[in-house]
Design a protein around this motif. Structure first.
Motif, PDB file in Angstrom:
ATOM      1  N   ASP A 106       0.805  -1.224   0.000  1.00  0.00           N
ATOM      2  CA  ASP A 106       0.000   0.000   0.000  1.00  0.00           C
ATOM      3  C   ASP A 106       0.838   1.275   0.000  1.00  0.00           C
ATOM      4  OD1 ASP A 106      -2.145  -1.696   0.029  1.00  0.00           O
ATOM      5  OD2 ASP A 106      -2.636  -1.394   2.134  1.00  0.00           O
ATOM      6  N   TRP A 107       2.053   1.177  -0.523  1.00  0.00           N
ATOM      7  CA  TRP A 107       2.938   2.336  -0.651  1.00  0.00           C
ATOM      8  C   TRP A 107       3.132   3.054   0.693  1.00  0.00           C
ATOM      9  CZ3 TRP A 107       1.420   5.116  -5.905  1.00  0.00           C
ATOM     10  CH2 TRP A 107       1.662   4.223  -6.956  1.00  0.00           C
ATOM     11  N   ASP A 108       3.246   2.262   1.734  1.00  0.00           N
ATOM     12  CA  ASP A 108       3.328   2.898   3.051  1.00  0.00           C
ATOM     13  C   ASP A 108       4.161   2.060   4.008  1.00  0.00           C
ATOM     14  OD1 ASP A 108       2.875   4.711   5.105  1.00  0.00           O
ATOM     15  OD2 ASP A 108       1.044   3.695   5.759  1.00  0.00           O
ATOM     16  N   VAL A 109       5.356   1.676   3.617  1.00  0.00           N
ATOM     17  CA  VAL A 109       6.225   0.930   4.526  1.00  0.00           C
ATOM     18  C   VAL A 109       6.692   1.795   5.698  1.00  0.00           C
ATOM     19  CG1 VAL A 109       8.467  -0.223   4.715  1.00  0.00           C
ATOM     20  CG2 VAL A 109       6.930  -0.798   2.843  1.00  0.00           C
ATOM     21  N   PRO A 110       7.145   3.038   5.471  1.00  0.00           N
ATOM     22  CA  PRO A 110       7.641   3.821   6.618  1.00  0.00           C
ATOM     23  C   PRO A 110       6.589   4.066   7.691  1.00  0.00           C
ATOM     24  CG  PRO A 110       8.378   4.789   4.553  1.00  0.00           C
ATOM     25  CD  PRO A 110       7.358   3.754   4.196  1.00  0.00           C
ATOM     26  N   GLY A 111       5.318   4.117   7.295  1.00  0.00           N
ATOM     27  CA  GLY A 111       4.288   4.488   8.256  1.00  0.00           C
ATOM     28  C   GLY A 111       3.578   3.341   8.928  1.00  0.00           C
ATOM     29  N   ASP A 112       3.989   2.106   8.675  1.00  0.00           N
ATOM     30  CA  ASP A 112       3.233   0.982   9.200  1.00  0.00           C
ATOM     31  C   ASP A 112       4.182  -0.130   9.647  1.00  0.00           C
ATOM     32  OD1 ASP A 112       1.605  -1.241   9.645  1.00  0.00           O
ATOM     33  OD2 ASP A 112       0.190  -0.685   8.072  1.00  0.00           O
ATOM     34  N   PRO A 113       4.293  -0.366  10.944  1.00  0.00           N
ATOM     35  CA  PRO A 113       5.183  -1.425  11.440  1.00  0.00           C
ATOM     36  C   PRO A 113       4.840  -2.814  10.903  1.00  0.00           C
ATOM     37  CG  PRO A 113       4.530   0.038  13.223  1.00  0.00           C
ATOM     38  CD  PRO A 113       3.696   0.414  12.043  1.00  0.00           C
ATOM     39  N   ASP A 114       3.541  -3.080  10.654  1.00  0.00           N
ATOM     40  CA  ASP A 114       3.159  -4.385  10.125  1.00  0.00           C
ATOM     41  C   ASP A 114       3.757  -4.614   8.736  1.00  0.00           C
ATOM     42  OD1 ASP A 114       1.724  -4.986  12.387  1.00  0.00           O
ATOM     43  OD2 ASP A 114      -0.228  -4.416  11.536  1.00  0.00           O
ATOM     44  N   LYS A 115       3.812  -3.570   7.942  1.00  0.00           N
ATOM     45  CA  LYS A 115       4.375  -3.697   6.599  1.00  0.00           C
ATOM     46  C   LYS A 115       5.899  -3.808   6.661  1.00  0.00           C
ATOM     47  CE  LYS A 115       0.329  -1.386   4.874  1.00  0.00           C
ATOM     48  NZ  LYS A 115      -0.320  -0.084   4.629  1.00  0.00           N
ATOM     49  N   GLN A 116       6.501  -3.112   7.583  1.00  0.00           N
ATOM     50  CA  GLN A 116       7.937  -3.289   7.788  1.00  0.00           C
ATOM     51  C   GLN A 116       8.245  -4.719   8.209  1.00  0.00           C
ATOM     52  OE1 GLN A 116       9.419  -0.215  10.455  1.00  0.00           O
ATOM     53  NE2 GLN A 116       8.033   1.285   9.525  1.00  0.00           N
ATOM     54  N   ASP A 117       7.394  -5.269   9.082  1.00  0.00           N
ATOM     55  CA  ASP A 117       7.584  -6.654   9.508  1.00  0.00           C
ATOM     56  C   ASP A 117       7.447  -7.608   8.326  1.00  0.00           C
ATOM     57  OD1 ASP A 117       8.018  -5.897  12.112  1.00  0.00           O
ATOM     58  OD2 ASP A 117       5.980  -6.346  12.795  1.00  0.00           O
ATOM     59  N   ALA A 118       6.519  -7.322   7.406  1.00  0.00           N
ATOM     60  CA  ALA A 118       6.345  -8.180   6.232  1.00  0.00           C
ATOM     61  C   ALA A 118       7.598  -8.168   5.364  1.00  0.00           C
ATOM     62  CB  ALA A 118       5.128  -7.726   5.426  1.00  0.00           C
ATOM     63  N   VAL A 119       8.175  -6.992   5.167  1.00  0.00           N
ATOM     64  CA  VAL A 119       9.408  -6.894   4.383  1.00  0.00           C
ATOM     65  C   VAL A 119      10.533  -7.647   5.082  1.00  0.00           C
ATOM     66  CG1 VAL A 119      11.148  -5.319   3.473  1.00  0.00           C
ATOM     67  CG2 VAL A 119       8.730  -4.699   3.346  1.00  0.00           C
ATOM     68  N   ARG A 120      10.671  -7.418   6.375  1.00  0.00           N
ATOM     69  CA  ARG A 120      11.737  -8.078   7.137  1.00  0.00           C
ATOM     70  C   ARG A 120      11.555  -9.599   7.139  1.00  0.00           C
ATOM     71  NH1 ARG A 120      10.914  -5.370  11.170  1.00  0.00           N
ATOM     72  NH2 ARG A 120      12.382  -3.673  10.828  1.00  0.00           N
ATOM     73  N   ARG A 121      10.310 -10.038   7.235  1.00  0.00           N
ATOM     74  CA  ARG A 121      10.037 -11.476   7.253  1.00  0.00           C
ATOM     75  C   ARG A 121      10.404 -12.118   5.909  1.00  0.00           C
ATOM     76  NH1 ARG A 121       5.202 -10.918   9.024  1.00  0.00           N
ATOM     77  NH2 ARG A 121       4.149 -11.082   7.025  1.00  0.00           N
ATOM     78  N   ALA A 122      10.077 -11.437   4.826  1.00  0.00           N
ATOM     79  CA  ALA A 122      10.426 -11.966   3.502  1.00  0.00           C
ATOM     80  C   ALA A 122      11.939 -12.017   3.328  1.00  0.00           C
ATOM     81  CB  ALA A 122       9.782 -11.102   2.416  1.00  0.00           C
ATOM     82  N   TYR A 123      12.621 -10.969   3.753  1.00  0.00           N
ATOM     83  CA  TYR A 123      14.092 -10.946   3.663  1.00  0.00           C
ATOM     84  C   TYR A 123      14.701 -12.070   4.494  1.00  0.00           C
ATOM     85  CZ  TYR A 123      18.893  -9.356   4.426  1.00  0.00           C
ATOM     86  OH  TYR A 123      20.271  -9.299   4.525  1.00  0.00           O
ATOM     87  N   ASP A 124      14.227 -12.234   5.717  1.00  0.00           N
ATOM     88  CA  ASP A 124      14.767 -13.279   6.584  1.00  0.00           C
ATOM     89  C   ASP A 124      14.514 -14.661   5.997  1.00  0.00           C
ATOM     90  OD1 ASP A 124      15.648 -11.369   8.357  1.00  0.00           O
ATOM     91  OD2 ASP A 124      13.981 -11.618   9.762  1.00  0.00           O
TER      92      ASP A 124
END
Length: 689
Positions: A405-423
């Motif tokens: 949703d074009w909003d990684v900086p503003g949403d910890p859940d989306k940051q977690d999704a990115v981090r989870r995929a990377y991990d």
């Protein structure tokens, strides 16, 4: 029956000694309401309303159907198992089906799979019940609302936020279908990786079946002694090392491949699988990318994997070879396969010809827990299927926060999704750098990349300089008419980490001439910054309405305004210290028809060169005559030379000239001459005031 795409579809796990293609003409029926059942279609004497050519999506002309926005479809055909397969397990393989497939054999359900880009298989031996001939039925659901499923660049209704750069959907069976025979105890995975020392191949083999424990493995490569092992754990993976006594490294200039054969002998019989890999190492050393310990500068191009009559399916195997050749001939050394897990045959050919690949999965359109799970479900199949290929040097994950949703900086859940995929990805493969969210708002990443578009020379140079020289933490991005937002490089707003930096999307120009001009001056501006590890131009060819390619959709060459891509994307180029105005007008001559400026040499070769800069006048927008260039190079022996270090921009070199009499505009070709040969070139289009 005519078989389309008749080549063996899985070269990374080659069981081609015992396979049967199921591509070709199948019965087909659309099911607009999605209410038809398998029981209703079980009558073998029924008349099917249509036929479809597999493996082409039902939207495509090549399929023979051309149905758009159909959500449900049924496929049917008869299969005949070769007599020599008696006593073996018979396995049905699908390269990819968008989006959900359910499969029956002679009325018996054998399995279902969801995910439009990943391969799957079903053991159909029990369903066959010893019969040599059977009916195969496949039901496909391809929702028109694709926002929460993985779909990449396929258009959706309702539309995605990025629908203006999406294309005709690809529904149904769009990669090959085939049968294979194997023993009850068999190989399930052969993962190949070069040793850290690049003098051996690590072979990780997975085995399944009732006689796995105590079975015997033999691993071979031509010219080396075989390596053997006994399988001691039926649930585990056996890892062996295959030494190579005189290693020959894989490199784009020498793409040498080691063929690896794996044989499994058990009480159930013998299984054989082939694969290949290359001895190469890709790594980040601080802010520099290294290939086999040497600096690598990425000269990449976006490749979206679409064809005019066949959509996301290549019309034939040669189409992959053609696209790789187009990229190589344009001076690129890497293709970014954008938002698509490409057919394995593409990577097979990239390995052979020495083209580097940035591989990444398809995206979703909106963020939810279910959508993120579907995205992540692609990661393990991607690594297992494509990890053997030495051409794959970068793994990508999300792109520009699509599906977030074009909003990684503003949403910890989306940051977690990115981090989870990377991990998840790095837990499966740590031999390649991983990009977590290409272009914007990185969370945790091995490479920092950014997507900047600006068709004004002054604006472009300011944005690039801010990111590469001034340590900018954000940059402006246009998201539509009158809408410009500031995008963070790092999601937390912090400083950019000391990792390799790439501009992985850029370009501009409404016409092909404008795009040729933009490629020249934008690319050369990037080459001013030694801290950059490379770029990815948008894009190799047009796709449907998107007219941004070096080539047309049919792969025909477009008019580049006398800016040949292979000279712009060369290892050695000249950077004129001028700010251009427009195509055909880079510099204005003085009242006496003279020009006076400086140039710099950017050299990404392996060794130091002593270079002279030779100016040669020619007609405006015209290319340089080869014979004239050779004469100019031969005459340059007496000129002053400048020593140019690899990956270090040279000092400025003065250039003067006078527009030829009678011309109101002319092109000043600039040649880098070293050792009597033209090592690189550029040009400046000059007009009178």
């Amino acid at each position: 029956m005519t078989v389309f795409r008749s080549e063996y579809p899985r070269p990374h796990f080659d069981r081609s000694h015992t396979w049967l293609s199921l591509n070709g003409t199948w019965d087909f029926a659309g099911d607009p309401a999605g209410t038809t059942t398998a029981r209703q279609l079980a009558d073998t004497d029924r008349t099917w309303p249509d036929h479809i050519t597999v493996p082409f999506a039902w939207e495509t002309e090549a399929s023979g159907v051309g149905a758009h926005w159909l959500e449900h479809g049924w496929y049917h055909r008869t299969i005949t198992v070769p007599a020599q397969w008696h006593g073996q397990r018979v396995v049905l393989h699908f390269g990819a089906v968008h989006h959900r497939a359910e499969v029956w054999v002679d009325g018996t359900a054998v399995g279902a799979h969801e995910g439009g880009y990943t391969p799957f298989e079903f053991d159909i031996t029990e369903a066959l019940g010893g019969r040599a001939t059977a009916s195969l039925l496949v039901r496909v659901w391809a929702p028109v609302d694709k926002r929460e499923i993985v779909h990449g660049k396929q258009r959706s209704i309702p539309r995605d936020d990025y629908d203006d750069c999406a294309f005709t959907p690809t529904s149904g069976i769009w990669q090959p279908v085939w049968l294979e025979a194997r023993p009850a105890t068999h190989l399930t995975q052969v993962a190949l990786a070069p040793d850290d020392t690049l003098d051996g191949i690590t072979v990780a083999v997975a085995v399944a079946g009732p006689s796995a424990t105590g079975s015997r493995l033999t691993v071979t490569t031509p010219g080396e002694p075989p390596v053997t092992a006994v399988v001691e754990d039926a649930e585990g993976t056996v890892t062996l090392r295959l030494p190579v006594r005189e290693p020959r490294l894989w490199h784009p200039d020498d793409p040498y491949l080691y063929e690896v054969g794996v044989t499994l002998e058990s009480a159930d019989g013998t299984d054989r699988v082939g694969s290949s890999t290359g001895l190469r190492r890709i790594e980040a050393d601080g802010t520099r990318l290294l290939l086999n310990g040497e600096p690598l500068y990425v000269r990449g191009v976006l490749d979206q994997g679409y064809w005019p009559r066949t959509g996301m399916t290549a019309p034939d195997d040669e189409a992959f070879v053609t696209d790789l050749a187009l990229a190589r001939d344009a001076g690129f050394n890497l293709v970014r396969k954008h938002l698509k897990l490409e057919d394995p045959r593409f990577l097979h050919h990239a390995d052979r010809v020495g083209m580097l690949v940035w591989a990444e999965p398809a995206s979703t359109g909106r963020f939810s827990a279910e959508a993120a799970a579907r995205f992540e479900a692609q990661i393990e199949p991607m690594v297992h299927r494509d990890g053997n290929h030495p051409s794959v040097v970068i793994w990508g994950l999300y792109n520009e926060e699509w599906g977030l949703d074009w909003d990684v900086p503003g949403d910890p859940d989306k940051q977690d999704a990115v981090r989870r995929a990377y991990d998840r990805l790095t837990s499966l493969d740590r031999t390649r750098p991983v990009v977590d969210n290409s272009g914007w708002a990185h969370v945790t990443t091995d490479l920092v990349d950014w997507h900047v578009y600006d068709e004004t020379p002054a604006g472009w140079s300011v944005k690039v300089r801010a990111l590469l020289a001034d340590g900018a933490k954000s940059f402006p991005v246009g998201l539509g008419p009158g809408r410009v937002v500031e995008k963070l490089v790092m999601a937390d707003g912090g400083p950019v980490p000391e990792v390799p930096n790439l501009n992985s999307e850029f370009g501009g120009g409404k016409t092909s001439v404008e795009r040729g001009w933009n490629m020249r001056w934008q690319t050369l501006e990037l080459r001013r910054h030694d801290s950059l590890s490379g770029y990815v131009w948008t894009e190799l060819y047009d796709v449907e309405h998107e007219m941004a390619g070096v080539h047309a959709f049919d792969r025909g060459r477009k008019d580049d305004g006398g800016n040949p891509p292979h000279t712009i994307n060369a290892a050695t180029v000249l950077l004129p210290d001028v700010e251009p105005f427009a195509p055909g007008h880079d510099l204005t001559a003085g009242p006496d028809r003279t020009v006076d400026f400086t140039v710099r040499v950017s050299h990404h070769g392996a060794a130091v060169i002593d270079a002279a800069v030779v100016p040669v006048w020619g007609p405006s927008l015209g290319d340089l005559d080869t014979e004239l260039a050779q004469r100019a190079a031969a005459d340059a022996v007496a000129l002053h030379t400048t020593r140019v270090e690899p990956f270090r921009l040279s000092e400025p070199i003065a250039v003067t000239g006078r527009v030829p009499d009678g011309a109101t505009a002319a092109r000043l070709h600039l040649l880098v001459v070293s050792g009597g040969e033209v090592a690189g070139r550029s040009c400046v289009d000059v007009r009178l005031a």
